[in-house]
Design a protein around this motif. Structure first.
Motif, short mmCIF file in Angstrom:
data_model
loop_
_atom_site.label_atom_id
_atom_site.label_comp_id
_atom_site.label_asym_id
_atom_site.label_seq_id
_atom_site.Cartn_x
_atom_site.Cartn_y
_atom_site.Cartn_z
N TYR B 31 0.83 -1.20 0.00
CA TYR B 31 0.00 0.00 0.00
C TYR B 31 0.86 1.26 0.00
CZ TYR B 31 -4.37 -2.48 0.98
OH TYR B 31 -5.48 -3.28 0.90
N ASN B 32 1.95 1.19 0.77
CA ASN B 32 2.86 2.33 0.83
C ASN B 32 4.24 1.87 1.26
OD1 ASN B 32 3.08 2.40 3.77
ND2 ASN B 32 1.05 3.33 3.80
N LEU B 93 4.19 -1.48 3.58
CA LEU B 93 2.92 -1.88 4.20
C LEU B 93 2.24 -2.87 3.27
CD1 LEU B 93 0.96 -1.43 6.59
CD2 LEU B 93 -0.21 0.24 5.15
N THR B 96 -1.80 -7.17 3.81
CA THR B 96 -2.35 -7.72 5.06
C THR B 96 -2.11 -6.77 6.22
OG1 THR B 96 -0.30 -8.96 5.38
CG2 THR B 96 -2.14 -10.12 4.33
N ASP B 97 -1.86 -5.50 5.89
CA ASP B 97 -1.74 -4.44 6.90
C ASP B 97 -0.59 -4.63 7.86
OD1 ASP B 97 -5.33 -3.93 7.13
OD2 ASP B 97 -3.81 -2.97 5.88
N LYS B 98 0.49 -5.23 7.40
CA LYS B 98 1.69 -5.36 8.23
C LYS B 98 2.83 -4.60 7.56
CE LYS B 98 2.04 -9.83 8.27
NZ LYS B 98 0.84 -10.31 7.58
N LEU B 99 3.60 -3.90 8.39
CA LEU B 99 4.82 -3.28 7.90
C LEU B 99 5.93 -4.32 7.91
CD1 LEU B 99 5.28 0.28 9.45
CD2 LEU B 99 5.06 -0.31 7.04
N ILE B 100 6.57 -4.51 6.77
CA ILE B 100 7.70 -5.43 6.67
C ILE B 100 8.95 -4.58 6.53
CG2 ILE B 100 8.70 -7.39 5.47
CD1 ILE B 100 5.94 -7.92 6.70
#
Lengths: 116, 111
Positions: B31-32, B93, B96-100
């Motif tokens: 997403y970003n 991001l 699945t809404d997790k920052l990697i």
């Protein structure tokens, strides 16, 4: 206070003991994340909540780890029967779901755990 | 599985130099892309966020670019100062809404 607050800042414990950390997110944020960071590495995702619902848990989060966010405000992360490999910085972050894609996560200063 | 790599792992430069930090990611489904700064023993401070539809973002002496097709982002720091010394982390991001996160670039700017 406009930031994410974590307590305690440091925790030293003996192997086998239980520890609990607390995170107070930014008040209007409904999403809360826990990350773990070891020396020289980037943070690794552990789990996250939207309000009081725990939406996802990483495989890194063994059965000894449990996180709660009972009223959708503060969160606790408990580690039972600590092991030396649990020594790390535990970081909490919050955001506003719906704005997550457009606004950054806000991190606390972390809780540094040392297991002796 | 998303993997984020940062190059170089460490960088030491004299004050005043312009420098570029690199970040690459294997999965363009983000997403970003966010850049953070981390001082020793501290949490993370957000520097710049680039949405997937954007190409770059600027804040003061910092400029971040994003090329989703090639899976790359760069952070450009102009006229570096000793106060810029820190670890710089990039993170994508995921859907699945997790920052990697990447493993970071440790920057030292000496007077």
């Amino acid at each position: 206070d406009t930031g994410v607050s974590q307590n305690p800042r440091h925790k030293i414990t003996k192997r086998g003991q239980n520890v609990t950390f607390r995170c107070d997110p930014i008040s209007e944020h409904n999403r809360l994340y826990w990350y773990r960071q070891t020396l020289g590495q980037g943070p690794e995702f552990l789990t996250y909540f939207q309000n009081e619902a725990q939406l996802e848990k990483s495989r890194l989060l063994s059965d000894r780890f449990s996180a709660e966010r009972p009223k959708g405000s503060f969160s606790t992360l408990e580690i039972q029967r600590t092991e030396q490999g649990d020594s790390a910085m535990y970081l909490c972050a919050s955001s506003n779901a719906g704005l997550t894609y457009n606004s950054p996560l806000h991190f606390g200063n972390g809780t540094r755990l040392t297991v002796t | 599985k998303q993997e984020v790599t940062q190059i170089p792992a460490a960088l030491s430069v004299p004050e005043g130099e312009n420098l570029v930090l690199n970040c690459s990611f294997t999965d363009s489904a983000i997403y970003n892309l966010q850049w953070f700064r981390q001082d020793p023993g501290k949490g993370l401070t957000s520097l710049l966020l680039i949405q997937s539809s954007q190409r770059e973002q600027t804040s003061g002496r910092l400029n971040a670019s994003l090329d989703k097709s090639s899976g790359r982002s760069t952070l450009y720091i102009a006229a570096s100062q000793p106060g810029d010394s820190a670890t710089y982390l990039c993170a994508g991001l995921s859907y699945t809404d997790k920052l990697i996160f990447g493993t970071g670039t440790r920057l030292q700017v000496f007077p």
